[in-house]
Design an enzyme around this catalytic site. Structure first.
Site, PDB file in Angstrom:
ATOM      1  N   ASN A 187     -44.853  47.394  18.112  1.00  0.00           N
ATOM      2  CA  ASN A 187     -44.956  46.969  16.713  1.00  0.00           C
ATOM      3  C   ASN A 187     -45.003  48.206  15.838  1.00  0.00           C
ATOM      4  O   ASN A 187     -46.043  48.836  15.658  1.00  0.00           O
ATOM      5  CB  ASN A 187     -46.208  46.116  16.525  1.00  0.00           C
ATOM      6  CG  ASN A 187     -46.243  45.473  15.155  1.00  0.00           C
ATOM      7  OD1 ASN A 187     -45.739  46.034  14.183  1.00  0.00           O
ATOM      8  ND2 ASN A 187     -46.851  44.308  15.067  1.00  0.00           N
ATOM      9  N   ASP A 188     -43.854  48.539  15.273  1.00  0.00           N
ATOM     10  CA  ASP A 188     -43.709  49.736  14.445  1.00  0.00           C
ATOM     11  C   ASP A 188     -44.667  49.760  13.267  1.00  0.00           C
ATOM     12  O   ASP A 188     -44.873  50.806  12.646  1.00  0.00           O
ATOM     13  CB  ASP A 188     -42.297  49.738  13.841  1.00  0.00           C
ATOM     14  CG  ASP A 188     -41.349  50.605  14.612  1.00  0.00           C
ATOM     15  OD1 ASP A 188     -41.812  51.523  15.294  1.00  0.00           O
ATOM     16  OD2 ASP A 188     -40.137  50.342  14.518  1.00  0.00           O
ATOM     17  N   CYS A 189     -45.171  48.626  12.912  1.00  0.00           N
ATOM     18  CA  CYS A 189     -45.965  48.516  11.681  1.00  0.00           C
ATOM     19  C   CYS A 189     -47.461  48.491  11.938  1.00  0.00           C
ATOM     20  O   CYS A 189     -48.246  48.342  11.004  1.00  0.00           O
ATOM     21  CB  CYS A 189     -45.527  47.271  10.912  1.00  0.00           C
ATOM     22  SG  CYS A 189     -43.797  47.387  10.441  1.00  0.00           S
TER      23      CYS A 189
END
Ligand code: GLC
Ligand code: GLC
Length: 827
Positions: free
Chosen positions: A490-492
């Site tokens: 999850n890049d965020c």
């Protein structure tokens, strides 16, 4: 509501109106030269790298969205129109766009003239070819002019969109009014005089009545393309671009008797010349056109273009023959047999670089993304998967961490992004394991591969995998879970970032040091792929390595069920301060999808495979899967987490910057739905798995195309979640790990046919909806005809017979290449 229909026998989606909610696109090209093509002929072309070798210009964020493409203006007795509807938008008597595998055909008809254009990138060519067929459908003779049109990009797409003070002075073309093959050509040669060794050729196979290469002349100052001056005047201006905006346009005059047809072939090609062959006449700076002429010669007749389309169809028939199903559910069959595999090829080629949502300038090939894309591609062209694995591993650092992305043209790691995404290392193990299972090519583990592309640092690929494992084990936090770094999958979820500066990148800002933020996702990933690493190490006789890794996997599994467990589901993370994320104790972000799917997929907490039993309901896997459906499930798929964050959480990074229900903040992030689907099959709940599959799979959403909005033949990265304003609306179609993972989910787990190291596993789990089906799988050169009779009873597993003999277990040993094996499975 639908905007077209599938034509399965032609392997095409047929769009019957230009008025889809958004441009619906196709990808042309599968190796070097690529084009994006919308149903309205919009899009652009590039050679290998969408940023560094862009042939044609495309303006993102345009009004309307999709202006800029390969157009054909018709002037039929003063009536000016475009068969692709855009850009002129004159009403059409008939419109149809067929997107096929690697080609599209767009047909428009008006005033008794039908124009049908088939566009493709032929195999082995670095060119886009259009075969245009004009047909006079009226009962009188017709004389008209057609004006082709492309706008050139000055090669580096980013510079082209920003550096006008230079670029408006450098555009150069050459015009060749008659070519050796009897047509005409325009050469876009900006910067060829200095350091470039390549140009674009834009040719047509018939004599022309004129040309234009200067955009302002062709379009007219203050006009839009809809009002383009030259087509309206009905006469080319023979303009020669010098600076400003170079374009290519040929005027083709045609006279047709009633019912008569005429073919014209248009070619947009990329040509590279070796340094010592750059010029035909260096003193006068005339470019060497030999290779361009040869290309135009190869496409100088309609028949040659037809043959190229046929070759492409044969190519795809062969590619798709290694996995197909006949199930009686036409939506399932068309996704498995055609569109999902096709999208896997596209994501393999593009990673996340060029789509209608990715500009081709920002992102290159992702370490994590491309490693996952392999999973859905490796059965199609294993040799290319092998090459990709070596490329990816070559961007790893000696400590096992990796560049997050690399540029396809140079294959070098991208410094702007750097490293620090702590899930990256283990994806490589997953990709390599999938490759070996498919091919049996154990030799790849001995292949010498450098670190950070540094010559002299080569070690066997297996050593790279060892470094991946070591990286995780040397970066554990206080709970024994892996440290998250800049982000995991999850890049965020940026737990070391704490950004308060507008515009700062959440992924590369790490202004909190000494943090102990941990990820259960990487924990689960380590268990899943750690087991693969153990299998690889054992096969090599690296017994110590194998034992050490097996113990670490075992320990991680325990940690996941103790410190990583919230009571009803797996926690998501521990933040910078060591507090849990993804717990029932919070009001928002109580439960996150990623660790539920990944942990159960890895077998963690699976204590029963009979979902109707009390043991199942009491097991961690059973509890987590029940919570997932209750809290994350919607008619349009499962949301990423719930409830979404309504305010900015500075300690969590980008995730809460999105309004509730979009992207990683409670959107249906389709990429991780198949993890839950696979998890459900692992836990024996095939019925729920198939139900979840259908909710996000585009062919099953075709009837609600007005809600979904994007292509009904390609997965989108995201569908707006239940808390979003536009629940059910998709965004970011095509370039998403959703393609590979759903193909894995449906082909290997729902239909249940998956390659393992020593045989083909047949273990279908899809509930009662499909009582009988057959799968044809070619693996390692042998063909397996698998017939399944499926009661769908909860908890039932297949019993197999192989060539009439009962088999113990569910792994059919690999048969010699060239043989056919008949498998019957009953459950
Ligand atoms: C995007 C990225 C991928 C990431 C995902 C979740 O799809 O390409 O790398 O895992 O978003 O943030
Ligand atoms: C943004 C997107 C995410 C993507 C990332 C790539 O964070 O929301 O999906 O993976 O950018 O850098």
């Amino acid at each position: 509501m639908r905007y077209g229909h599938f034509d399965d026998s032609a392997r095409e989606y047929v769009i019957t109106t230009p008025h889809t909610p958004y441009p619906w696109i196709n990808y042309l090209g599968s190796e070097q030269f690529f084009s994006l093509l919308s149903h309205q002929a919009g899009g652009y072309s590039f050679y290998r790298d969408a940023k560094l070798r862009r042939l044609t210009r495309y303006r993102y964020n345009n009004i309307p969205t999709d202006i800029g493409g390969r157009y054909l203006f018709v002037n039929d007795g003063g009536d000016v129109w475009t068969p692709s509807w855009l850009p002129v938008k004159a009403d059409l008597d008939h419109f149809e766009a067929r997107h096929g595998l690697g080609y599209s055909t767009i047909t428009g008809e008006r005033g008794g003239l039908r124009v049908q254009t088939t566009i493709l990138v032929p195999l082995g060519e670095t060119a886009e070819v259009q075969k245009v067929t004009f047909t006079n459908t009226s009962d009188a003779a017709k004389t008209f002019s057609a004006f082709s049109y492309v706008e050139f990009c000055l090669w580096n797409a980013e510079d082209d969109q920003t550096n006008y003070q230079r670029n408006l002075s450098i555009g150069e073309v050459e015009v060749e009014e008659s070519t050796p093959s009897g047509g005409a050509a325009i050469y876009h040669r900006t910067e060829y005089r200095e350091r470039r060794d390549h140009y674009a050729v834009y040719g047509v196979n018939v004599p022309t009545a004129g040309f234009d290469t200067d955009r302002d002349t062709f379009v007219g100052a203050y006009n839009t393309l809809a009002e383009a001056a030259v087509p309206r005047a009905g006469k080319a201006a023979n303009s020669v671009a010098s600076g400003w905006y170079p374009i290519g346009s040929h005027q083709i005059d045609v006279t047709l008797a009633p019912g008569e047809s005429r073919d014209v072939v248009i070619v947009l090609g990329y040509v590279e010349n070796p340094d010592d062959e750059k010029w035909a006449d260096e003193a006068h700076q005339i470019i060497n056109k030999e290779r361009a002429h040869a290309l135009l010669e190869r496409f100088s007749t309609g028949g040659q273009a037809d043959a190229a389309v046929e070759a492409l169809q044969t190519y795809w028939t062969e590619l798709l023959s290694s996995y197909s199903v006949t199930s009686g559910d036409e939506k399932l069959d068309r996704m498995v047999n055609i569109w999902n595999q096709y999208q896997c090829m596209v994501t393999f080629n593009m990673s996340r670089s060029a789509s209608y949502f990715e500009t081709g300038m920002g992102r290159g090939m992702g370490f994590r993304d491309s490693s996952q894309d392999l999973l859905g591609f490796v059965h199609l062209v294993p040799e290319r998967a092998r090459e990709r694995i070596i490329d990816i591993a070559s961007t790893q650092f000696p400590d096992g961490s990796a560049y997050h992305q690399y540029q396809p043209l140079t294959k070098r790691g991208n410094h702007n992004l750097g490293s620090g995404f702590n899930d990256d290392p283990m994806w490589l193990v997953g990709g390599v394991a999938a490759y070996i299972k498919e091919t049996g090519d154990w030799g790849i583990l001995d292949e010498p591969v450098p670190f950070d592309n540094e010559p002299g640092t080569e070690v066997p690929l297996f050593e790279h995998l060892s470094r991946s494992v070591d990286f995780v084990l040397t970066h554990l936090g206080p709970h024994g879970l892996p440290l998250i770094g800049r982000a995991d999958w999850n890049d965020c979820l940026n737990l070391n970032c704490f950004s308060t500066t507008p515009g700062e990148s959440f992924q590369t800002t790490g202004n909190k040091t000494g943090g102990v933020a941990e990820s259960t996702f990487i924990g689960a990933q380590f268990v899943l792929y750690g087991k693969e690493y153990v299998a690889l190490a054992e096969q090599r006789g690296a017994t110590k390595e194998a034992e050490k890794a097996a113990a670490a996997v075992e320990a991680m599994q325990t940690t996941m069920l103790t410190d990583g467990w919230d009571g009803g589901w797996f926690l998501r993370a521990f933040d910078y301060y060591g507090n849990p994320i993804g717990t029932d104790a919070h009001d928002e972000g109580k439960i996150w999808i990623e660790p539920q799917g990944f942990a159960i997929m890895a077998g963690i907490g699976v204590e029963s495979t009979d979902p109707s039993s009390p043991e199942w309901a009491a097991s961690p896997a059973g509890k987590a899967l029940t919570a997932v459906e209750d809290m994350l499930g919607t008619d349009h798929g499962m949301v990423l987490q719930y409830p979404a964050y309504t305010t900015y959480q500075v300690h969590m990074g980008e995730v809460s910057t999105y309004p509730p229900g979009y992207k990683e903040n409670g959107g249906i992030f389709c990429h991780n739905n198949p993890w839950v689907i696979i998890a459900e099959t692992v836990a024996g709940d095939g019925a729920s798995a198939f139900d979840h599959y259908k909710r996000i799979t585009p062919a099953y959403r075709e009837e609600i195309s007005d809600v979904h909005q994007l292509e009904p033949y390609a997965y989108a990265q995201m569908i707006a979640g239940k808390e979003a304003v536009r629940h059910g609306q998709a965004k970011n179609s095509w370039l998403t790990g959703t393609a590979a993972w759903n193909f894995v989910a449906v082909s290997q787990y729902l239909l249940g046919v998956r390659p393992d190291y020593d045989g083909l596993v047949v273990d279908p789990q899809l509930g009662p909806d499909v009582p009988e089906f057959t799968v044809r799988r070619v693996a390692r050169g042998a063909t397996y005809e698998i017939t399944v009779r499926n009661s769908g009873t909860p908890g039932s597993r297949a019993t197999l017979t192989v060539d009439g003999e009962p088999l113990e277990g569910r792994t059919v040993p690999y048969a010699p290449a060239g043989t056919t094996v008949r498998v019957e499975a009953i459950l």
